[in-house]
Design a protein around this motif. Sequence first.
Motif, PDB file in Angstrom:
ATOM      1  N   ARG A  24       0.837  -1.193   0.000  1.00  0.00           N
ATOM      2  CA  ARG A  24       0.000   0.000   0.000  1.00  0.00           C
ATOM      3  C   ARG A  24       0.879   1.252   0.000  1.00  0.00           C
ATOM      4  O   ARG A  24       2.058   1.212   0.352  1.00  0.00           O
ATOM      5  CB  ARG A  24      -0.884  -0.015   1.250  1.00  0.00           C
ATOM      6  CG  ARG A  24      -1.811   1.175   1.368  1.00  0.00           C
ATOM      7  CD  ARG A  24      -2.438   1.246   2.737  1.00  0.00           C
ATOM      8  NE  ARG A  24      -3.180   2.514   2.904  1.00  0.00           N
ATOM      9  CZ  ARG A  24      -3.640   2.933   4.066  1.00  0.00           C
ATOM     10  NH1 ARG A  24      -3.445   2.219   5.162  1.00  0.00           N
ATOM     11  NH2 ARG A  24      -4.290   4.075   4.151  1.00  0.00           N
ATOM     12  N   GLY A  25       0.283   2.387  -0.403  1.00  0.00           N
ATOM     13  CA  GLY A  25       1.016   3.640  -0.445  1.00  0.00           C
ATOM     14  C   GLY A  25       1.601   4.029   0.894  1.00  0.00           C
ATOM     15  O   GLY A  25       0.982   3.845   1.946  1.00  0.00           O
ATOM     16  N   ARG A  72      -2.423  15.104   4.026  1.00  0.00           N
ATOM     17  CA  ARG A  72      -2.669  13.969   4.916  1.00  0.00           C
ATOM     18  C   ARG A  72      -3.971  13.261   4.573  1.00  0.00           C
ATOM     19  O   ARG A  72      -4.073  12.056   4.655  1.00  0.00           O
ATOM     20  CB  ARG A  72      -2.696  14.450   6.372  1.00  0.00           C
ATOM     21  CG  ARG A  72      -2.843  13.323   7.384  1.00  0.00           C
ATOM     22  CD  ARG A  72      -2.904  13.848   8.813  1.00  0.00           C
ATOM     23  NE  ARG A  72      -3.033  12.752   9.745  1.00  0.00           N
ATOM     24  CZ  ARG A  72      -2.015  12.168  10.369  1.00  0.00           C
ATOM     25  NH1 ARG A  72      -0.794  12.599  10.124  1.00  0.00           N
ATOM     26  NH2 ARG A  72      -2.203  11.181  11.203  1.00  0.00           N
ATOM     27  N   MET A  73      -5.016  14.012   4.226  1.00  0.00           N
ATOM     28  CA  MET A  73      -6.294  13.475   3.758  1.00  0.00           C
ATOM     29  C   MET A  73      -7.026  12.668   4.814  1.00  0.00           C
ATOM     30  O   MET A  73      -7.780  11.748   4.513  1.00  0.00           O
ATOM     31  CB  MET A  73      -6.095  12.667   2.472  1.00  0.00           C
ATOM     32  CG  MET A  73      -5.468  13.474   1.341  1.00  0.00           C
ATOM     33  SD  MET A  73      -5.035  12.519  -0.131  1.00  0.00           S
ATOM     34  CE  MET A  73      -6.666  12.173  -0.798  1.00  0.00           C
ATOM     35  N   GLY A  74      -6.774  12.961   6.095  1.00  0.00           N
ATOM     36  CA  GLY A  74      -7.592  12.422   7.170  1.00  0.00           C
ATOM     37  C   GLY A  74      -7.341  10.992   7.585  1.00  0.00           C
ATOM     38  O   GLY A  74      -8.128  10.420   8.343  1.00  0.00           O
ATOM     39  N   ASN A  75      -6.252  10.363   7.120  1.00  0.00           N
ATOM     40  CA  ASN A  75      -6.004   8.971   7.476  1.00  0.00           C
ATOM     41  C   ASN A  75      -5.553   8.837   8.934  1.00  0.00           C
ATOM     42  O   ASN A  75      -4.566   9.449   9.353  1.00  0.00           O
ATOM     43  CB  ASN A  75      -4.931   8.365   6.571  1.00  0.00           C
ATOM     44  CG  ASN A  75      -5.410   8.240   5.135  1.00  0.00           C
ATOM     45  OD1 ASN A  75      -4.866   8.852   4.244  1.00  0.00           O
ATOM     46  ND2 ASN A  75      -6.460   7.460   4.923  1.00  0.00           N
ATOM     47  N   ALA A  76      -6.261   8.030   9.697  1.00  0.00           N
ATOM     48  CA  ALA A  76      -5.894   7.832  11.102  1.00  0.00           C
ATOM     49  C   ALA A  76      -4.633   6.999  11.253  1.00  0.00           C
ATOM     50  O   ALA A  76      -3.888   7.158  12.224  1.00  0.00           O
ATOM     51  CB  ALA A  76      -7.054   7.167  11.844  1.00  0.00           C
ATOM     52  N   ASP A  77      -4.405   6.088  10.310  1.00  0.00           N
ATOM     53  CA  ASP A  77      -3.250   5.179  10.418  1.00  0.00           C
ATOM     54  C   ASP A  77      -2.115   5.610   9.499  1.00  0.00           C
ATOM     55  O   ASP A  77      -1.343   4.786   9.008  1.00  0.00           O
ATOM     56  CB  ASP A  77      -3.655   3.736  10.102  1.00  0.00           C
ATOM     57  CG  ASP A  77      -4.252   3.594   8.695  1.00  0.00           C
ATOM     58  OD1 ASP A  77      -4.574   4.632   8.092  1.00  0.00           O
ATOM     59  OD2 ASP A  77      -4.398   2.449   8.240  1.00  0.00           O
ATOM     60  N   TYR A  78      -2.002   6.900   9.260  1.00  0.00           N
ATOM     61  CA  TYR A  78      -0.973   7.444   8.380  1.00  0.00           C
ATOM     62  C   TYR A  78       0.409   7.025   8.886  1.00  0.00           C
ATOM     63  O   TYR A  78       0.756   7.303  10.042  1.00  0.00           O
ATOM     64  CB  TYR A  78      -1.103   8.960   8.378  1.00  0.00           C
ATOM     65  CG  TYR A  78      -0.443   9.666   7.221  1.00  0.00           C
ATOM     66  CD1 TYR A  78      -0.849   9.431   5.922  1.00  0.00           C
ATOM     67  CD2 TYR A  78       0.565  10.595   7.448  1.00  0.00           C
ATOM     68  CE1 TYR A  78      -0.272  10.108   4.862  1.00  0.00           C
ATOM     69  CE2 TYR A  78       1.148  11.283   6.394  1.00  0.00           C
ATOM     70  CZ  TYR A  78       0.727  11.028   5.107  1.00  0.00           C
ATOM     71  OH  TYR A  78       1.302  11.686   4.062  1.00  0.00           O
ATOM     72  N   PRO A  79       1.233   6.343   8.078  1.00  0.00           N
ATOM     73  CA  PRO A  79       2.443   5.702   8.613  1.00  0.00           C
ATOM     74  C   PRO A  79       3.709   6.548   8.575  1.00  0.00           C
ATOM     75  O   PRO A  79       4.756   6.080   8.980  1.00  0.00           O
ATOM     76  CB  PRO A  79       2.598   4.488   7.694  1.00  0.00           C
ATOM     77  CG  PRO A  79       2.077   4.967   6.375  1.00  0.00           C
ATOM     78  CD  PRO A  79       0.956   5.923   6.700  1.00  0.00           C
TER      79      PRO A  79
END
Length: 487
Positions: free
Chosen positions: A210-211, A240-247
């Motif tokens: 995944r990205g 960021r686009m709101g991703n909670a699990d942004y790595p």
Amino acid sequence: MTMKKILTIALMAVLTMSAQAAQPWSNGRLKVSDNQRYLQFENGQPFFWQGETGWLLPERLDRAEAEYYLLRCAEAGYNVVQVQTMDGVPSYNIYGQMSLPDGWDFSKINKPGVYGYWDHLDYIIRQAADKGIYIGMVAIWGGLVKAGLMNVEQAKAYGKFLATRYKDQPNIIWIMGGDIQGDIKPEVWQALATTIKSIDKNHPMTYHPRGRYTSAHWWAEAEWMDFHMFQSGHRKYGQRMGNADYPIPDNTEEDNWMYVDSTWAYKPMKPVLDAEPSYEDIPMGLHDKNEARWQDYDVRRYAYWSVFAGSFGHTYGHNAIMQMLKPGYPTSYGDAGDVKTWYQALRDPGFSQMQYLKRLILTFPFFDRVPDQTIIVDNGKQYDRLIATRGNDYLLVYNYNGRTMKLDLTKISGEKKRVWWMNPTNGRLTYLGEVDSKTQTFRYHPSSLRIEDGVLIAIDSTKDYIKTDQKELSADGYQPKARDLNE
């Protein structure tokens, strides 16, 4: 022996050499280099991965279109094309043939008198082989596995079918995953990978994540993983686009160079490359068609940043080409196929510019090349960041925005250094002269308001990798297969 026979023998020798020149696997199978950073052939020749993204090639192109596309790829220097082997369960191709006519039972897959789904894929693979191109086969797209459309037993049956059908084809690279985390249905990926590997000992294997992830995050110790991929993705800085699990940390979204070090932090070390950076002409962040589009200078930056950081190659992508857009086909990302077709996109500048990176890297000793940021004094961040790589007697520095460079030339051998500037849009070289081996300042003078990125090349003056009167990098890519005039 008559003159006619001599000429005939000479002609056949030329034809044979020309055919072999288009077939890199005549150097043997691909393997990991001894230093664990690169891929090479069995005979020791280096392999620089210049990849193209043709995800929907098996489904959307007919025979003539597929041959034309692969020819254009070869002419532009590409030696790998990444495809989705199946993007549906079942998948359908342009001829209306389905990939799974009997479900996961492949015992009667070859229907008499039918040019089936897998017959068409066979044709594509053979056409690629004729042009010296590997097919990077994503066996099944990750979202299908996530949706539960292939379980462990089905993965075993599918893996057995794929490996048995293609183990003797010279130009296969297996890719597990497909834009998905490795902890989603890992038992399915493990079953598919190990089944293929148990039958096919000839071809390397990796995983497309995944990205903003690297495959090493889940598969660092997997025995079937020969090299790693990361997907730096399509977001711009701060998107960021709101991703909670942004790595990854905020405002590093475009810094694809950081994935090389983070992958090599896992053990054992394995080669790595960016298998999905930002695509040319795709909206930034993908899903908002009103966003600005990534341009040719953006895709160049991703390529040089990644390779100079230590990647063994790079994969380019284009919004229209990866979807094989043409009239009648919708899109998920911006324009549909009646706005820009895949074959029009082949003329976009980034598609033909990737070959100059491959030419540059293969100009110098391949296996002693390492990333070395200590060459750069007073580096910047984001677009102001310079990135450097070197061997024992040469160094290369990529400069995205033409900023002044202060470089320590003592990092390589030689009391004197010869210096060039390379234009990555066309591979043209400008000789800047001979300088002393010390910290030197180089100023670039742009000629326009456009992005004028480039590479500063410095070489030990006792070496002749590049001639001072040389105007461009020598071609090493596609050589057409000569026609046998006795056919």
